[in-house]
Write a protein that holds these residues in place. Structure first.
Motif, PDB file in Angstrom:
ATOM      1  N   GLY A 162     112.821  61.018  49.829  1.00 16.44           N
ATOM      2  CA  GLY A 162     112.944  61.737  48.626  1.00 16.44           C
ATOM      3  C   GLY A 162     113.981  61.224  47.504  1.00 16.44           C
ATOM      4  N   PHE A 215     108.507  53.599  47.393  1.00 15.41           N
ATOM      5  CA  PHE A 215     107.561  53.691  46.149  1.00 15.41           C
ATOM      6  C   PHE A 215     108.418  53.487  44.839  1.00 15.41           C
ATOM      7  CE2 PHE A 215     105.030  55.188  42.720  1.00 15.41           C
ATOM      8  CZ  PHE A 215     103.784  54.602  43.025  1.00 15.41           C
ATOM      9  N   GLU A 218     111.932  55.074  45.017  1.00 19.08           N
ATOM     10  CA  GLU A 218     111.980  56.228  45.505  1.00 19.08           C
ATOM     11  C   GLU A 218     111.684  56.134  47.048  1.00 19.08           C
ATOM     12  OE1 GLU A 218     109.809  60.655  46.074  1.00 19.08           O
ATOM     13  OE2 GLU A 218     109.365  59.247  44.577  1.00 19.08           O
ATOM     14  N   GLU A 220     110.283  57.199  50.303  1.00 21.44           N
ATOM     15  CA  GLU A 220     109.146  58.198  50.289  1.00 21.44           C
ATOM     16  C   GLU A 220     109.258  58.837  51.668  1.00 21.44           C
ATOM     17  OE1 GLU A 220     105.130  57.493  47.964  1.00 21.44           O
ATOM     18  OE2 GLU A 220     105.233  56.121  49.537  1.00 21.44           O
ATOM     19  N   GLU A 221     109.473  58.098  52.617  1.00 22.83           N
ATOM     20  CA  GLU A 221     109.568  58.552  54.192  1.00 22.83           C
ATOM     21  C   GLU A 221     110.382  57.744  54.868  1.00 22.83           C
ATOM     22  OE1 GLU A 221     105.969  58.877  56.332  1.00 22.83           O
ATOM     23  OE2 GLU A 221     105.256  56.971  55.586  1.00 22.83           O
TER      24      GLU A 221
END
Length: 695
Positions: A162, A215, A218, A220-221
């Motif tokens: 995040g 992404f 960022e 994302e995970e």
């Protein structure tokens, strides 16, 4: 997290009293205590209960890798929910840098690193820095230079799902941590990039890697995945990335170290020039300049540990950073088989110092290389936390340390008679006491299993009165034991005799193997497991078949040449060796001797004392002894890849032996006798190593 001991058993026999006494001593602040525990009395279980009650990070030191591996397996079973780590030397083969002045021969450092053990070392240091419920099983490797924990922590960084990250900057950080980019051959200690996905194979994982999915900027995970199958594992909110080397150094510190090394080099060259040692002056200049260029370009160089004083920021003569600096201040230390481990610790420094002094004097290394060393004995004493020395035969050194700690904790005068250290087998009793040991020693003689110390008999070494000699007799004894489904341990005095006896017994149809220091760490574990499974029925060794080995299938221990004076046939060594047969209800020991020595007399007397005490306990409580049942662990099983490497190395060894033999004969034919002698020594080592692989 807290320590959770998983066991279907509760402390029994002498264990409850020993646990209470030792825990009380720790809580009273005693620096040193002694647990005198006979073989098979459950010393490991006692240690586990103490760890659970004290609930502190713990380091357990063993004197060899084989015993350390056994302890690792046992504590993994005792504490499945906690971090049990393994920290031993990661070299399968190690030839240190050395110079022989007499023949003007320089020997380059040569080594082979075991990747699995390297991973486990990283896992151990990471666990110590991240959590409290940690038990580290270590050899004396823990007193050698490791890299500063401050710099190691300084170089770590955290990533969190995040948040915003520049992927290129992230890759740059990984390179600084000595990770390599390998898009094709993705392996431990590397990373790869595929579009917006960054995969990292951390240094402390064996079969799991991390995938960072972006992404844009960022993250994302983050999730774990299997590098082989690509199967997805658990998702992670965040993770900490540690360095791929314990010697990693931030760039500013590296540049500062380079300037300090240049300053020392200048001073050293001036000293050598003044002394008229022009060859040494030129040599140190060339070697150090090359190392400095490598450090500036690659961040490391071959033998970078020789500059550890500058990289870690230590002063001249100061102790190097070791695993002890990764331990919290309130940690505990158990020194297993302390009568062997403590002298080993005290002896490491001198041998290392002698070799490096020669390198410095002849211009191969700067004087600062002398600070790349193991801890001195007195430094280890100052750095170690509260300590429990565990042994069936503790030495006077441990007894004196425990005495001093007891007096400090209880405020008693130092000269009290009842606290004088006693050697094993003493018949003098303490006032008001019913045994021969001082009050500051926790004794553990009674076995909860009811097992009694083995019956010991003496057979002749040389044939007489129609009795066979020791070799023929021991073969007959082995066959008789094997027919009953029991295993045999045989101890010899030399490696050569162990190897020759192994070959002779194989020809006699016995399933036999030998075990000594030339055999790789993980291979030793497999040999011991093979003995327990039955694919090997007789194991021959020298020193590795003494302290601590837990082999309940062994019904006979044969001690060849038991009447030879020396370290391997001392009272302590004999008591320890006899103890290997104490885990089987039918255990017995044969000592091959033509005369009774003082050591044999003392060892047999101590064994009989323990037998008498156990038999009385069994009779009083109606206990029927039973052989210990213990699962065979594969916690340190070698991978199939390493096994195939072993088979390959066996084939390569045969080729190398033939090449060495031809080169030796040619050198001798050309009257190059020094070269021929060197090649002869290499040939002998290669043949011994090949025999080890075959066995």
């Amino acid at each position: 997290m807290h320590f959770e001991l998983a066991s279907e058993y509760s402390p029994a026999g002498d264990q409850p009293a020993a646990i209470a006494k030792l825990v009380g001593g720790l809580q009273a602040g005693m620096k040193d205590q002694v647990l005198l525990g006979a073989t098979g009395t459950g010393k490991t279980f006692t240690m586990a209960n103490i760890i659970q009650q004290m609930d502190k990070p713990t380091l357990i030191m063993a004197h060899n890798k084989t015993l350390a591996a056994q302890l690792y397996s046992e504590f993994k079973r005792f504490f499945p929910k906690n971090a049990v780590e393994y920290f031993v030397s990661y070299y399968d083969y190690y030839q240190p840098e050395a110079y022989v002045a007499k023949t003007d021969t320089f020997i380059e450092k040569d080594s082979s690193i075991n990747e699995q053990i390297d991973r486990m070392r990283h896992s151990a240091t990471r666990a110590l820095l991240e959590r409290r419920d940690v038990i580290v099983i270590s050899s004396v490797s823990c007193i050698y230079g490791l890299g500063s924990p401050e710099l190691y922590l300084q170089m770590t960084f955290e990533v969190e799902a995040g948040k915003q990250y520049d992927m290129r900057a992230l890759m740059g950080k990984l390179v600084e941590l000595q990770y390599e980019r390998k898009d094709a051959a993705f392996e431990r200690g590397s990373f790869r990039v595929r579009g917006d996905v960054l995969d990292i194979f951390p240094s402390h994982y064996e079969d799991m890697a991390w995938r960072l999915s972006f992404f844009g900027d960022e993250l994302e995970e983050i999730y774990e995945f299997d590098p082989l199958t690509g199967e997805r594992g658990q998702a992670l909110e965040k993770t900490t990335i540690f360095a791929n080397s314990h010697h990693v150094t931030p760039r500013p510190t590296l540049l500062q170290a380079v300037e300090l090394i240049k300053g020392e080099l200048k001073t050293r060259i001036e000293e050598l020039d003044y002394q008229g040692k022009l060859l040494e002056s030129q040599r140190i200049s060339q070697r150090t300049q090359f190392d400095l260029e490598m450090i500036l370009e690659a961040g490391t160089c071959k033998g970078i540990e020789n500059y550890s004083r500058y990289l870690s920021g230590r002063g001249k003569g100061q102790p190097p950073p070791t695993l002890f600096e990764y331990l919290p201040e309130d940690a505990l230390l158990f020194v297993d088989e302390s009568h062997v481990t403590v002298p080993q610790i005290h002896g490491m420094y001198n041998g290392d110092r002698a070799r490096k002094t020669t390198l410095v004097e002849h211009g191969f290394r700067l004087p600062s290389a002398l600070d790349n060393r193991p801890l001195k004995g007195e430094e280890w004493q100052q750095m170690r936390p509260q300590t429990i020395h565990v042994s069936a035969t503790p030495s006077v050194w441990e007894m004196e340390r425990a005495k001093e700690s007891w007096l400090i904790a209880h405020g008693e005068p130092a000269g009290e008679r009842s606290l004088e250290p006693r050697l094993m087998g003493s018949s003098e009793e303490l006032p008001g006491d019913n045994h021969t040991l001082p009050r500051y020693v926790a004794e553990q003689i009674i076995r909860p299993t009811g097992l009694v110390d083995p019956v010991c008999v003496i057979h002749p070494v040389t044939p007489k009165d129609k009795q066979p000699g020791q070799v023929d007799d021991v073969i007959a004894q082995c066959k008789a034991e094997n027919a009953k489904g029991r295993r045999v341990l045989i101890t010899t005095l030399t490696k050569k005799m162990a190897e020759n006896l192994t070959e002779y017994m194989q020809e006699a149809g016995v399933k036999v193997a030998y075990l000594h220091s030339d055999i790789d760490t993980l291979e030793r574990v497999e040999i011991l497991n093979d003995l327990r499974r039955g694919s090997v029925e007789v194991l021959i060794g020298i020193n590795l078949l003494r302290e601590g080995l837990d082999l309940p299938e062994v019904g006979l221990v044969a001690i060849l040449d038991a009447d030879k004076a020396g370290f391997l046939r001392s009272e302590t060594a004999l008591i320890q060796t006899i103890g290997r047969a104490a885990r089987n209800v039918d255990g017995r020991v044969i000592l091959y001797a033509d005369e009774m020595t003082k050591a044999m007399t003392a060892a047999l007397a101590e064994t009989e004392r323990r037998r008498t005490k156990q038999l009385a306990h069994n009779k009083k409580h109606g206990i029927t002894p039973k052989t210990i049942m213990k699962a065979i662990s594969d916690d340190l099983k070698r991978s199939e890849e390493s096994k195939s490497k072993g088979r390959k190395s066996s084939q390569e060894a045969e080729l190398s032996i033939e090449q060495l033999r031809k080169a030796m004969l040619k050198a001798a034919e050309n009257l190059e006798f020094e070269e021929a002698a060197r090649l002869r020594d290499l040939l002998q080592k290669s043949e011994e190593k090949a025999l080890g692989i075959a066995a």
